[in-house]
Structure formats: structure tokens, C-alpha cells
Design a protein around this motif. Structure first.
Motif, short mmCIF file in Angstrom:
data_model
loop_
_atom_site.label_atom_id
_atom_site.label_comp_id
_atom_site.label_asym_id
_atom_site.label_seq_id
_atom_site.Cartn_x
_atom_site.Cartn_y
_atom_site.Cartn_z
N PHE A 245 0.86 -1.18 0.00
CA PHE A 245 0.00 0.00 0.00
C PHE A 245 0.90 1.24 0.00
CE2 PHE A 245 -2.52 3.39 1.84
CZ PHE A 245 -3.77 3.21 1.27
N PHE A 246 0.59 2.21 -0.87
CA PHE A 246 1.45 3.38 -0.99
C PHE A 246 0.69 4.66 -0.68
CE2 PHE A 246 -0.43 2.68 -5.18
CZ PHE A 246 -0.89 3.95 -5.52
N ALA A 247 1.44 5.69 -0.31
CA ALA A 247 0.89 7.03 -0.14
C ALA A 247 1.94 8.00 -0.67
CB ALA A 247 0.60 7.32 1.33
N VAL A 248 1.70 8.52 -1.86
CA VAL A 248 2.69 9.34 -2.55
C VAL A 248 2.01 10.56 -3.17
CG1 VAL A 248 4.16 7.35 -3.09
CG2 VAL A 248 2.41 8.08 -4.73
N SER A 249 2.83 11.54 -3.53
CA SER A 249 2.30 12.66 -4.31
C SER A 249 2.20 12.23 -5.76
CB SER A 249 3.22 13.87 -4.18
OG SER A 249 4.42 13.66 -4.90
N TRP A 250 1.54 13.03 -6.56
CA TRP A 250 1.36 12.67 -7.97
C TRP A 250 2.68 12.64 -8.73
CZ3 TRP A 250 -2.87 10.59 -9.94
CH2 TRP A 250 -4.07 10.75 -9.24
N LYS A 251 3.69 13.36 -8.22
CA LYS A 251 4.98 13.39 -8.91
C LYS A 251 5.84 12.19 -8.57
CE LYS A 251 5.25 18.44 -9.33
NZ LYS A 251 6.04 19.65 -9.01
N GLN A 252 5.45 11.46 -7.53
CA GLN A 252 6.20 10.28 -7.14
C GLN A 252 5.67 9.05 -7.85
OE1 GLN A 252 5.65 11.30 -2.73
NE2 GLN A 252 7.56 10.13 -2.69
N ASP A 253 6.46 7.97 -7.76
CA ASP A 253 6.07 6.69 -8.33
C ASP A 253 5.71 5.76 -7.18
OD1 ASP A 253 5.80 4.26 -9.56
OD2 ASP A 253 7.84 4.17 -10.35
N GLU A 254 4.51 5.20 -7.22
CA GLU A 254 4.10 4.33 -6.13
C GLU A 254 5.02 3.12 -5.98
OE1 GLU A 254 1.59 3.02 -9.70
OE2 GLU A 254 2.35 4.87 -8.83
N ASN A 255 5.68 2.71 -7.07
CA ASN A 255 6.58 1.57 -7.00
C ASN A 255 7.89 1.91 -6.30
OD1 ASN A 255 4.87 -0.21 -8.42
ND2 ASN A 255 5.46 0.77 -10.34
N ALA A 256 8.16 3.22 -6.12
CA ALA A 256 9.40 3.62 -5.47
C ALA A 256 9.21 3.84 -3.98
CB ALA A 256 9.92 4.91 -6.11
N SER A 257 8.04 3.53 -3.45
CA SER A 257 7.80 3.72 -2.02
C SER A 257 8.66 2.76 -1.21
CB SER A 257 6.32 3.52 -1.70
OG SER A 257 5.92 2.22 -2.08
N THR A 258 8.89 3.12 0.03
CA THR A 258 9.86 2.37 0.83
C THR A 258 9.15 1.35 1.73
OG1 THR A 258 9.78 4.12 2.48
CG2 THR A 258 11.55 4.22 0.84
N GLY A 259 8.28 0.58 1.19
CA GLY A 259 7.62 -0.46 1.96
C GLY A 259 6.19 -0.11 2.32
N GLN A 260 5.58 -1.03 3.07
CA GLN A 260 4.18 -0.88 3.44
C GLN A 260 3.96 0.38 4.29
OE1 GLN A 260 1.77 -2.85 2.43
NE2 GLN A 260 0.09 -2.00 3.59
N VAL A 261 2.99 1.21 3.89
CA VAL A 261 2.65 2.40 4.66
C VAL A 261 2.01 1.96 5.98
CG1 VAL A 261 1.18 4.43 4.75
CG2 VAL A 261 2.41 3.86 2.65
N ALA A 262 2.52 2.51 7.11
CA ALA A 262 2.07 2.02 8.42
C ALA A 262 1.25 3.04 9.20
CB ALA A 262 3.29 1.60 9.24
N PHE A 263 0.98 4.22 8.64
CA PHE A 263 0.27 5.25 9.42
C PHE A 263 -1.19 4.87 9.63
CE2 PHE A 263 -0.37 6.64 5.00
CZ PHE A 263 -1.74 6.87 4.99
N SER A 264 -1.76 5.50 10.65
CA SER A 264 -3.19 5.30 10.93
C SER A 264 -3.99 6.43 10.30
CB SER A 264 -3.44 5.27 12.44
OG SER A 264 -4.83 5.30 12.71
N MET A 265 -5.11 6.08 9.68
CA MET A 265 -5.95 7.09 9.05
C MET A 265 -6.47 8.08 10.08
SD MET A 265 -5.88 6.30 5.83
CE MET A 265 -7.26 7.18 5.09
N GLY A 266 -6.61 7.62 11.35
CA GLY A 266 -7.14 8.49 12.37
C GLY A 266 -6.28 9.72 12.62
N ASN A 267 -4.96 9.60 12.39
CA ASN A 267 -4.06 10.74 12.61
C ASN A 267 -4.36 11.89 11.66
OD1 ASN A 267 -2.74 9.26 14.57
ND2 ASN A 267 -1.18 8.48 13.16
N TYR A 268 -4.99 11.59 10.53
CA TYR A 268 -5.23 12.62 9.53
C TYR A 268 -6.72 12.99 9.42
CZ TYR A 268 -0.46 11.53 8.27
OH TYR A 268 0.90 11.34 8.32
#
Length: 352
Positions: free
Chosen positions: A265-288
Motif C-alpha cells: 500500500f502506498f501514499a505518494v504525491s502525484w509526482k512520485q512513483d508508487e513503486n518507489a515507495s519504501t515499503g508498506q505504509v504504516a500510518f493510521s488514518m485516524g491521525n489525519y
């Protein structure tokens, strides 16, 4: 005094004579060259009739005949000569090498099916031998992989290279290519096992393989997905969309966390590549979500293919606009999961 007409006639005659002379000399030279070349071939063939020739001497003469044909671009003559020799001299220990030259000649004339026939014939019917420091069977397998388009055949060739010549190839690359061939024919059990063997190699994460970009992440995603419970997937895009909208409307961050894909699972800006993410995103949706009113657009935004879609949402902490990225699961290894839908990532910010 010559008239202008006579001068022109004379010049024309001289030019015509010069052309004839040039052609005659050229033909004579070509004839001499051909006669010399043919005489050379005949002389070497006569040498083969000599008594008490060693195997090495015979090898040298035949190879000289073959290279003479090649240097004169007489591939057809080479093929006839060497195939006739192999047929009439079945005990020649260099026959595998002569047929290797035949196969290469067919490759040079873009007759790959015939080349494949001879490469296969060598491996099946002749013991391997080393010529000038190279294994004939190894060279055959290398060329078969280049010209064969049949996955079943290529699987056989890759397995032979791995089992017979492990020190002459990159085992890591061979495992990746072999796994791709298993995948092509739907042998998913073997494909996943071979992808796992690829990942176990010490250089798997760093290897660069021509025509297979990002091989490591591709294999890792498949293996991780196969091992996962896959309980975040939905029967259809509509059911996924409805569940996401309800969780946002009811302010259920834990439910949103549970619905995210648990593999890459990725969380990136539109200028980034989701395949270049550094592993599974671990944040909680509640924080945002905390203290914010999150809203969703009424309609999904179609993706670049029918297997993708976006849901635009706003109201998040920091960057307020997030696009939820939905995609159809492509995993034929499990027919019950293949074709379902998952929430695979988030694009943050306004769509470019």
C-alpha cells in the motif's frame, strides 16, 4: 580535320571499349579468385583423404573448410558440406561442433526454426564437448533461449542451464526468467516457488535484468500477496467504493485502516512513483482525520485502464486533498481472489 560528329563518334567508341575492358578484367579477376577459392577447398578436401591423420589434424582441416565457406558467405555450401560429413562420419567426435556451425549458419540467414532444430539435435543426440574452452551444449542452450518463443521449451532450457552450468550463468537471473515462463503458461505453483528461490539469492534486490524492470519488487509483491490473508479485497468496485464511503461518513478510521491493502500500500504525491515507495505504509488514518470533516466526490474518476479508478476526498490534515486509488486484483494463482478489487494506495494533492 575531324568534324564534330566524328569526334563524338570516336569518343563514344573509346568509352565503350574502356567499359568492355574493365568488365573483362573484373570478370577475369573474379574468375581467378573463384578458381583459387575452389582449388583451395579441393586441396583441403584431398588432405582429408590422407592416411594416418590425427583427429586434431582432421578437425583443423574441416574447420578451415568451414571458415572458408563462411568468409565467402556461402552458408548453403557450408550447411551441405558439414551435414554430409556428419552423416558419413558418425564416429567423428567433433560432430556436435560441426552441427553447431550448421545451426549458426541458419541463424545468420534468419532461419531460426532450422537453427532450433539443430541446436536441439545436438543436445539430445550428442555428448557435450569443449571446443576452444567453450561447452557446445552451453552454447546451444544460450542460442535456444534467444530464438525460442515457446514457454514450455524455454522452461526446459532454463532448467538445463541452472542444473548443468550453474557457474556459467547468473542463477538469480535464471530463476527470475524461469519463474516468468512458468507464469506465462499458468503453472502458478511452480512460478511462486521459483520467484521465492529468486528472492532468496543474495543479489536479488540489486540485480538489473534486461527487459524485466524492477524484478525484485515484482517477485516480492507476488510472494507477499500469496502469503497474505487477502481479506481486504472486495467482490466488486461498487462494493469497495460503498464500504469506503460509509467508513468515511461514519468517521471510522480503524475500519479504513483494515480495508487498506496489506501488500505494498502506498501514499505518494502525484509526482512520485508508487513503486518507489519504501515499503508498506504504516500510518493510521485516524491521525489525519482527527477533528476534520472528510468529504468525497459523488462520482469515481476513471483510471487509465478499466481496471483502475480514483475517489477524490478532501478535508485531511496537512494536504487536504487525497485521491484513493482502487484497482482490480491481478492474481491468477488464486481464482477466488483474481478479479476482486482492492484499495491499493493514496495520491496526495491535486491531480496533475
Amino acid at each position: 580535320m575531324m568534324t564534330r560528329k566524328k569526334v563524338i563518334s570516336t569518343l563514344t567508341s573509346i568509352i565503350a571499349f574502356s567499359l568492355v575492358l574493365t568488365v573483362t578484367v573484373s570478370c577475369a579477376k573474379k574468375k581467378d579468385k573463384n578458381e583459387g577459392y575452389e582449388a583451395n577447398i579441393l586441396a583441403m578436401q584431398d588432405l582429408l583423404l590422407s592416411e594416418n591423420l590425427t583427429e586434431e589434424a582432421r578437425y583443423g582441416i574441416i574447420r578451415k573448410i568451414a571458415t572458408t565457406y563462411l568468409s565467402n558467405k556461402q552458408n548453403a555450401e557450408l550447411i551441405v558440406y558439414l551435414t554430409d560429413w556428419v552423416e558419413s562420419h558418425p564416429q567423428d567426435k567433433f560432430n556436435a561442433y560441426w552441427l553447431l556451425m550448421v545451426a549458426h549458419s541458419y541463424m545468420q540467414t534468419n532461419e531460426d526454426p532450422m537453427a532450433e532444430f539443430y541446436f536441439e539435435r545436438i543436445i539430445k543426440n550428442y555428448q557435450d564437448l569443449e571446443v576452444e574452452g567453450k561447452s557446445v551444449h552451453f552454447l546451444c542452450l544460450e542460442n535456444l533461449i534467444k530464438i525460442s518463443h515457446n514457454s514450455d521449451s524455454r522452461i526446459k532450457y532454463f532448467n538445463q542451464l541452472i542444473n548443468r552450468f550453474p557457474s556459467s550463468v547468473s542463477i538469480t537471473e535464471m530463476y527470475m526468467r524461469l519463474a516468468r515462463e512458468y507464469e506465462n503458461i499458468g503453472e502458478w505453483t511452480k512460478a511462486l516457488r521459483t520467484y521465492n528461490m529468486f528472492l532468496e539469492q543474495p543479489d536479488a534486490a540489486s540485480i538489473q535484468i534486461t527487459d524485466i524492470p524492477d524484478a525484485y519488487n515484482y517477485a516480492k509483491t507476488l510472494i507477499d500477496f500469496n502469503k497474505s490473508p487477502k481479506d481486504w479485497t472486495f467482490r466488486s468496485l461498487a462494493s469497495l467504493e460503498a464500504a469506503i464511503r460509509e467508513a468515511i461518513y461514519r468517521y471510522q478510521p480503524n475500519r479504513l485502516d483494515a480495508m487498506r491493502s496489506k501488500v505494498n500500500f502506498f501514499a505518494v504525491s502525484w509526482k512520485q512513483d508508487e513503486n518507489a515507495s519504501t515499503g508498506q505504509v504504516a500510518f493510521s488514518m485516524g491521525n489525519y482525520m482527527h477533528g476534520n470533516r472528510i468529504t468525497c466526490d459523488k462520482e469515481l474518476i476513471p483510471g487509465p485502464t478499466p481496471n483502475e479508478a480514483y475517489l477524490r476526498t478532501t478535508g485531511w490534515t496537512t494536504m487536504p486533498t487525497w485521491y484513493f486509488y482502487f484497482r482490480e486484483v491481478n492474481f491468477p494463482a488464486d481464482p477466488d481472489i483474481h478479479g476482486r478489487w482492492e484499495w491499493a494506495g493514496i495520491y496526495i494533492g491535486d491531480m496533475l
